[in-house]
Design a protein around this motif. Structure first.
Motif, PDB file in Angstrom:
ATOM      1  N   ASP A 359       0.831  -1.203   0.000  1.00  0.00           N
ATOM      2  CA  ASP A 359       0.000   0.000   0.000  1.00  0.00           C
ATOM      3  C   ASP A 359       0.865   1.253   0.000  1.00  0.00           C
ATOM      4  N   ASN A 360       1.865   1.251   0.861  1.00  0.00           N
ATOM      5  CA  ASN A 360       2.734   2.416   0.964  1.00  0.00           C
ATOM      6  C   ASN A 360       3.509   2.632  -0.344  1.00  0.00           C
ATOM      7  N   ALA A 361       4.002   1.521  -0.930  1.00  0.00           N
ATOM      8  CA  ALA A 361       4.779   1.645  -2.163  1.00  0.00           C
ATOM      9  C   ALA A 361       3.905   2.086  -3.336  1.00  0.00           C
ATOM     10  N   VAL A 362       2.709   1.477  -3.482  1.00  0.00           N
ATOM     11  CA  VAL A 362       1.810   1.844  -4.574  1.00  0.00           C
ATOM     12  C   VAL A 362       1.371   3.302  -4.450  1.00  0.00           C
ATOM     13  N   ARG A 363       1.188   3.767  -3.225  1.00  0.00           N
ATOM     14  CA  ARG A 363       0.724   5.136  -3.021  1.00  0.00           C
ATOM     15  C   ARG A 363       1.750   6.158  -3.518  1.00  0.00           C
ATOM     16  N   HIS A 364       3.041   5.835  -3.433  1.00  0.00           N
ATOM     17  CA  HIS A 364       4.065   6.813  -3.757  1.00  0.00           C
ATOM     18  C   HIS A 364       4.852   6.481  -5.033  1.00  0.00           C
ATOM     19  N   ALA A 365       4.681   5.280  -5.596  1.00  0.00           N
ATOM     20  CA  ALA A 365       5.484   4.897  -6.770  1.00  0.00           C
ATOM     21  C   ALA A 365       5.091   5.725  -7.980  1.00  0.00           C
ATOM     22  N   GLU A 366       6.063   5.901  -8.872  1.00  0.00           N
ATOM     23  CA  GLU A 366       5.817   6.610 -10.129  1.00  0.00           C
ATOM     24  C   GLU A 366       5.368   5.651 -11.225  1.00  0.00           C
ATOM     25  N   THR A 367       6.082   4.548 -11.393  1.00  0.00           N
ATOM     26  CA  THR A 367       5.781   3.647 -12.512  1.00  0.00           C
ATOM     27  C   THR A 367       5.642   2.187 -12.101  1.00  0.00           C
ATOM     28  N   GLU A 368       6.296   1.742 -10.997  1.00  0.00           N
ATOM     29  CA  GLU A 368       6.336   0.306 -10.727  1.00  0.00           C
ATOM     30  C   GLU A 368       6.693   0.047  -9.270  1.00  0.00           C
ATOM     31  N   VAL A 369       6.208  -1.088  -8.769  1.00  0.00           N
ATOM     32  CA  VAL A 369       6.571  -1.609  -7.453  1.00  0.00           C
ATOM     33  C   VAL A 369       7.077  -3.028  -7.650  1.00  0.00           C
TER      34      VAL A 369
END
Length: 468
Positions: A359-369
């Motif tokens: 959740d934290n990564a998807v919220r702030h990622a630009e293109t990919e997790v």
């Protein structure tokens, strides 16, 4: 024993000390009187025996005078034959009746000593009689016990008078000494009373400079007060933050309903329902997060609860399952799985850890997790990397605190409540693991995006040993 319970600590300690002193002095006094009496009796016997040997020497030499000369301490001397008839006496002694009876004379010839009344020799004081053999005759020497009785009685009377006074003085000294010893304890009590009256454990108890058990007790209590103060501050901050976070969605829901009510038929109710659903979902997530943190407030209890639900968990399979839930996320979530990594833990809690990181990564990622699972030594390593703006090094530890949100994460729709990473830290700690945040270095094989510096969240858990 009610009277004992009504006594204070000082009184009980003093009473115990005085009782011990009294018992010790009584036993010591009795032993002294007994030893004095035994010593004087032995000296009296030796004196009588010496006089008897001198008379026996005269009997064996055939030079026994009549009357027999007696020393100052000798009351009477009688020489009797085998038939217990008196053959010679000292001046003033009875010439017809021996000082000992017939059975006593036989025992005296065997070495026994007798204490007899003085009236057997016409005297008022008791006598000590010793027999000394002199050939066919026996010398009976009687000495007065008056000096022995007076000496022992004098010592006994002195002890009976002196011991109570000595016990009283020692009791007073013990009372003062115990009071002086308990003075630091009284200081601790006053300090605790002041803290209780203030209603806050922020104050500290006085620590005496003695370095003894009381000082160590005060140090331990101050440590406990420090932990209580920190716990109280955390609790107040948690309640304040929780109230603030809960107030925001509730206020938003109320505002939207009031506006829609004023608009009446002109209100776009499907749009209002959609906005309310967003705030309701946010409120639901926040409530669940608060409940989870409240349950994990006691780390020992949380670890025990998870241990009861723990089982064998393959982190690779778990990360794959959680990643499948993000197929419709705004950025793709990719799982790179090297080898199976089995740990012992609560599957739901570990899934919550991975989900919060996603959740934290998807919220702030630009293109990919990108998520990866690997084995390093005796640890299983889960890494979740994004190519978002990242977190400054100074804030990477702070974001694990509850309700901590950086400025770029405070939007209502996209920002979290500030509890996601706090929950991750709590659950990983309950599984005896560790979680760290570092820069992503997105140009490596894990992240192919071209966004910001990114963030790399790494979770390490003890690897489950291989079983046959």
């Amino acid at each position: 024993m009610r009277w004992w319970s009504r006594l204070g600590l000082r009184g009980r300690l003093t009473l115990i000390a005085v009782a011990g002193l009294a018992i010790g002095l009584t036993l010591g006094g009795a032993l002294l009187v007994f030893a004095l009496q035994a010593t004087l009796s032995r000296a009296l016997d030796n004196s009588a025996r010496d006089s008897g040997r001198e008379v026996a020497a005269l009997v064996r030499a055939g030079k026994l005078p009549d009357p027999i000369p007696a020393g100052e301490r000798v009351a009477t001397i009688q020489v009797v034959d085998r038939s217990d008839r008196i053959v010679a006496t000292s001046a003033g002694a009875d010439r017809l009746v021996p000082v000992l009876h017939a059975d006593e004379i036989g025992a005296a010839r065997g070495g026994q000593r007798f204490d007899v009344p003085g009236d057997r020799a016409g005297l008022a004081t008791p006598l000590r009689v010793v027999a000394v053999p002199a050939g066919d005759e026996t010398v009976l020497v009687a000495v007065s016990r008056s000096e022995l009785t007076q000496s022992v009685g004098l010592v006994r009377n002195v002890l009976l008078v002196a011991f109570p006074a000595l016990v009283a003085v020692l009791g007073l000294v013990a009372w003062r000494a115990v009071g002086w010893t308990l003075r630091p304890v009284e200081a601790l009590r006053r300090g605790a009373e002041e803290i209780a009256n203030a209603g806050s454990p922020a104050s500290r108890l006085p620590v005496p400079a003695t370095g003894d058990e009381v000082a160590r007790l005060a140090t331990t209590l101050n440590g406990m007060l420090s932990r209580l103060t920190a716990s109280q501050q955390r609790q107040r901050a948690f309640v304040a933050d929780a109230a603030h976070e809960l107030r925001s969605p509730v206020a938003s829901i109320r505002t939207q309903l009031e506006v829609a009510q004023r608009l009446g038929d002109r209100a776009d109710w499907p749009d209002v329902a959609g906005d309310l659903l967003v705030d309701t979902e946010r409120l639901s997530r926040l409530t669940e997060d608060l409940l989870l943190l409240a349950r994990s407030a006691d780390s020992d209890e949380a670890a025990a609860r998870m241990a009861r639900r723990a089982e064998r968990v393959d982190l690779a399979a778990l990360v794959t399952d959680v990643a499948d839930r993000y197929e419709t996320a705004r950025v793709p979530v990719t799982a790179l799985l090297d080898v199976p990594a089995e740990v012992h833990g609560d599957p739901a809690a570990l899934a919550r850890v991975v989900g919060n990181l996603f959740d934290n990564a998807v919220r702030h990622a630009e293109t990919e997790v990108v998520a990866s699972v690997s084995v390093q030594g005796d640890e299983a390593v889960v890494v979740v990397t994004d190519d978002g703006p990242g977190i400054p090094p100074a804030d990477r530890d702070r974001v694990f605190d509850r309700f901590t949100r950086l400025d770029d994460g405070r939007a209502r729709d996209e920002g979290g409540s500030g509890l996601g990473l706090a929950i991750v830290a709590e659950l990983v700690a309950a599984h005896h693991g560790a979680v760290t945040l570092t820069a992503a270095h997105h140009r490596d094989r894990n992240v192919g995006g071209t966004g910001g510096p990114g963030l790399r969240a790494e979770v390490r858990l003890p690897l489950l040993p291989e079983t046959p």
